[in-house]
Design a protein around this motif. Structure first.
Motif, PDB file in Angstrom:
ATOM      1  N   LYS A  98      -9.446  27.354  -3.905  1.00 41.58           N
ATOM      2  CA  LYS A  98     -10.690  28.081  -3.655  1.00 41.58           C
ATOM      3  C   LYS A  98     -10.650  28.857  -2.339  1.00 41.58           C
ATOM      4  O   LYS A  98     -11.678  29.335  -1.871  1.00 41.58           O
ATOM      5  N   LEU A  99      -9.473  28.992  -1.761  1.00 46.22           N
ATOM      6  CA  LEU A  99      -9.398  29.620  -0.454  1.00 46.22           C
ATOM      7  C   LEU A  99      -9.802  31.084  -0.477  1.00 46.22           C
ATOM      8  O   LEU A  99     -10.148  31.638   0.561  1.00 46.22           O
ATOM      9  N   ASN A 100      -9.746  31.730  -1.659  1.00 49.41           N
ATOM     10  CA  ASN A 100     -10.115  33.138  -1.739  1.00 49.41           C
ATOM     11  C   ASN A 100     -11.582  33.319  -2.100  1.00 49.41           C
ATOM     12  O   ASN A 100     -12.054  34.440  -2.246  1.00 49.41           O
ATOM     13  N   GLU A 101     -12.310  32.227  -2.280  1.00 44.80           N
ATOM     14  CA  GLU A 101     -13.717  32.314  -2.605  1.00 44.80           C
ATOM     15  C   GLU A 101     -14.557  32.289  -1.330  1.00 44.80           C
ATOM     16  O   GLU A 101     -14.042  32.178  -0.228  1.00 44.80           O
ATOM     17  N   VAL A 102     -15.867  32.398  -1.522  1.00 46.33           N
ATOM     18  CA  VAL A 102     -16.779  32.306  -0.375  1.00 46.33           C
ATOM     19  C   VAL A 102     -16.921  30.838   0.013  1.00 46.33           C
ATOM     20  O   VAL A 102     -17.329  30.008  -0.799  1.00 46.33           O
ATOM     21  N   ASN A 103     -16.580  30.524   1.248  1.00 45.51           N
ATOM     22  CA  ASN A 103     -16.635  29.152   1.746  1.00 45.51           C
ATOM     23  C   ASN A 103     -17.845  28.972   2.654  1.00 45.51           C
ATOM     24  O   ASN A 103     -18.006  29.706   3.629  1.00 45.51           O
ATOM     25  N   ILE A 104     -18.681  28.025   2.334  1.00 43.41           N
ATOM     26  CA  ILE A 104     -19.914  27.787   3.084  1.00 43.41           C
ATOM     27  C   ILE A 104     -19.875  26.412   3.735  1.00 43.41           C
ATOM     28  O   ILE A 104     -19.525  25.416   3.090  1.00 43.41           O
ATOM     29  N   LEU A 105     -20.228  26.355   5.014  1.00 42.99           N
ATOM     30  CA  LEU A 105     -20.408  25.089   5.713  1.00 42.99           C
ATOM     31  C   LEU A 105     -21.895  24.759   5.702  1.00 42.99           C
ATOM     32  O   LEU A 105     -22.710  25.500   6.246  1.00 42.99           O
ATOM     33  N   PHE A 126     -14.788  29.563   7.461  1.00 38.60           N
ATOM     34  CA  PHE A 126     -15.987  29.667   6.628  1.00 38.60           C
ATOM     35  C   PHE A 126     -16.529  31.090   6.665  1.00 38.60           C
ATOM     36  O   PHE A 126     -16.431  31.781   7.683  1.00 38.60           O
ATOM     37  N   ASN A 127     -17.114  31.502   5.550  1.00 40.93           N
ATOM     38  CA  ASN A 127     -17.752  32.814   5.465  1.00 40.93           C
ATOM     39  C   ASN A 127     -19.204  32.767   5.901  1.00 40.93           C
ATOM     40  O   ASN A 127     -19.799  33.799   6.233  1.00 40.93           O
ATOM     41  N   LEU A 128     -19.806  31.560   5.896  1.00 43.50           N
ATOM     42  CA  LEU A 128     -21.221  31.406   6.248  1.00 43.50           C
ATOM     43  C   LEU A 128     -21.485  29.948   6.589  1.00 43.50           C
ATOM     44  O   LEU A 128     -20.920  29.050   5.973  1.00 43.50           O
ATOM     45  N   CYS A 129     -22.352  29.732   7.601  1.00 46.40           N
ATOM     46  CA  CYS A 129     -22.782  28.381   7.953  1.00 46.40           C
ATOM     47  C   CYS A 129     -24.283  28.254   7.728  1.00 46.40           C
ATOM     48  O   CYS A 129     -25.055  29.131   8.132  1.00 46.40           O
ATOM     49  N   ILE A 130     -24.698  27.178   7.071  1.00 46.00           N
ATOM     50  CA  ILE A 130     -26.113  26.868   6.872  1.00 46.00           C
ATOM     51  C   ILE A 130     -26.408  25.603   7.671  1.00 46.00           C
ATOM     52  O   ILE A 130     -25.850  24.540   7.373  1.00 46.00           O
ATOM     53  N   LEU A 131     -27.270  25.711   8.672  1.00 39.19           N
ATOM     54  CA  LEU A 131     -27.444  24.630   9.638  1.00 39.19           C
ATOM     55  C   LEU A 131     -28.880  24.121   9.647  1.00 39.19           C
ATOM     56  O   LEU A 131     -29.823  24.894   9.883  1.00 39.19           O
ATOM     57  N   ASP A 132     -29.048  22.828   9.406  1.00 36.80           N
ATOM     58  CA  ASP A 132     -30.352  22.210   9.600  1.00 36.80           C
ATOM     59  C   ASP A 132     -30.616  22.129  11.104  1.00 36.80           C
ATOM     60  O   ASP A 132     -29.702  21.858  11.893  1.00 36.80           O
ATOM     61  N   VAL A 133     -31.843  22.379  11.516  1.00 37.79           N
ATOM     62  CA  VAL A 133     -32.153  22.365  12.953  1.00 37.79           C
ATOM     63  C   VAL A 133     -32.172  20.944  13.495  1.00 37.79           C
ATOM     64  O   VAL A 133     -31.553  20.638  14.522  1.00 37.79           O
ATOM     65  N   MET A 134     -32.873  20.037  12.822  1.00 37.55           N
ATOM     66  CA  MET A 134     -33.031  18.671  13.317  1.00 37.55           C
ATOM     67  C   MET A 134     -31.976  17.759  12.698  1.00 37.55           C
ATOM     68  O   MET A 134     -32.122  17.306  11.573  1.00 37.55           O
ATOM     69  N   MET A 135     -30.886  17.522  13.440  1.00 44.45           N
ATOM     70  CA  MET A 135     -29.812  16.656  12.967  1.00 44.45           C
ATOM     71  C   MET A 135     -29.442  15.653  14.050  1.00 44.45           C
ATOM     72  O   MET A 135     -29.589  15.937  15.244  1.00 44.45           O
ATOM     73  N   PRO A 136     -28.921  14.486  13.663  1.00 42.95           N
ATOM     74  CA  PRO A 136     -28.467  13.511  14.656  1.00 42.95           C
ATOM     75  C   PRO A 136     -27.158  13.947  15.308  1.00 42.95           C
ATOM     76  O   PRO A 136     -26.431  14.763  14.753  1.00 42.95           O
ATOM     77  N   ARG A 137     -26.892  13.394  16.487  1.00 45.06           N
ATOM     78  CA  ARG A 137     -25.656  13.578  17.247  1.00 45.06           C
ATOM     79  C   ARG A 137     -25.494  14.972  17.832  1.00 45.06           C
ATOM     80  O   ARG A 137     -24.952  15.126  18.917  1.00 45.06           O
ATOM     81  N   MET A 138     -25.963  15.991  17.131  1.00 49.34           N
ATOM     82  CA  MET A 138     -25.969  17.357  17.657  1.00 49.34           C
ATOM     83  C   MET A 138     -26.920  18.180  16.801  1.00 49.34           C
ATOM     84  O   MET A 138     -26.754  18.265  15.591  1.00 49.34           O
ATOM     85  N   ASP A 139     -27.946  18.764  17.418  1.00 45.30           N
ATOM     86  CA  ASP A 139     -28.921  19.525  16.634  1.00 45.30           C
ATOM     87  C   ASP A 139     -28.336  20.874  16.220  1.00 45.30           C
ATOM     88  O   ASP A 139     -27.297  21.317  16.722  1.00 45.30           O
ATOM     89  N   GLY A 140     -29.048  21.529  15.306  1.00 44.90           N
ATOM     90  CA  GLY A 140     -28.555  22.780  14.760  1.00 44.90           C
ATOM     91  C   GLY A 140     -28.432  23.893  15.769  1.00 44.90           C
ATOM     92  O   GLY A 140     -27.494  24.705  15.702  1.00 44.90           O
ATOM     93  N   PHE A 141     -29.350  23.983  16.732  1.00 47.43           N
ATOM     94  CA  PHE A 141     -29.274  25.020  17.754  1.00 47.43           C
ATOM     95  C   PHE A 141     -28.025  24.833  18.618  1.00 47.43           C
ATOM     96  O   PHE A 141     -27.309  25.797  18.923  1.00 47.43           O
TER      97      PHE A 141
END
Length: 242
Positions: A6-13, A54-69
């Protein structure tokens, strides 16, 4: 993780600490053809970003250990080009502003529909591809020549200077000719906040752009009621200027 086939596809984190939501969203994105890697905290997300492309990252703001910001800042230190969007249960203007000041491409407030997420992903990816293509700053729009850097619009040798807001709006519209430019996306991209007054301001600039473009009958900006605008170019397409 990312499989070799899948390396040639769109990879999302996807970084989301709500296990149920994260799994559901990952499965939905996978079903839509996006190769999606799920992490459940910011530190895991950063480590994964460092290991893969990755082609795109989707980040939750409120996360443990390190927040999205914080994660977004670290990602920006590693890579200036990868687009990212935030997921959040918070709708405070300060948080939205902080997200866009960090360079976010979009900001989605929970609860949301899966279809909306996919639409926004597609919009971001189109814009990123358009940005790469528009390294050539001068493009043709019908019989007009639009210089995105100089903020000028030329027709039959007559050059008009656009304001910054006019140029930014025309750039967004011409990035996706004959396709819908969502009102809220344009407002958050250019004005940061999609409040009533900014929306009215954007309507004024759309009217000004229509006046600039009215000399060419093949070019027009149309309203899509309740959704946004389209830059319609008949019998033509928007191309980099040779």
């Amino acid at each position: 993780m990312i499989s070799d086939n899948k390396l040639n596809e769109v990879n999302i984190l996807l970084c989301e600490d709500d296990e149920s939501l994260g799994m559901l969203l990952r499965e939905y994105l996978e079903a839509k053809g996006y190769n999606t890697t799920l992490c459940q905290d910011g530190e895991e997300g950063l480590a994964t970003f460092e290991m893969y492309e990755f082609n795109l990252c989707i980040l939750d703001v409120m996360m443990p250990r390190m927040d999205g910001f914080t994660l977004a800042r670290r990602i920006r230190e590693l890579n200036q080009e990868t687009p990212f969007m935030f997921l959040t249960a918070k709708n405070l203007k300060e948080d939205v502003r902080e997200g866009f000041e960090l360079g976010a491409d979009d900001y989605i407030t929970k609860p949301f529909s899966m279809e909306e997420v996919v639409y926004r992903i597609e919009a971001i990816l189109r814009r990123v591809r358009g940005k790469k293509a528009k390294d050539v700053a001068v493009r043709a729009i019908g019989d007009f020549t639009f210089d995105t850097q100089k903020q000028t619009l030329t027709y039959n040798g007559v050059e008009s200077k656009l304001t910054t807001k006019e140029a930014e709006l025309l750039t967004l519209l011409s990035n996706r000719p004959n396709e819908l430019l969502q009102r809220d996306y344009a407002l958050k991209t250019i004005w940061i906040d999609d409040n009533y007054f900014n929306a009215r301001s954007m309507d004024v600039y759309i009217t000004k752009l229509r006046k600039h473009l009215r000399a060419d009958k093949k070019v027009e900006i149309i309203n899509v009621h309740g959704k946004g605008y389209k830059l319609v170019v008949s019998d033509s397409s928007i191309q980099p200027k040779k």
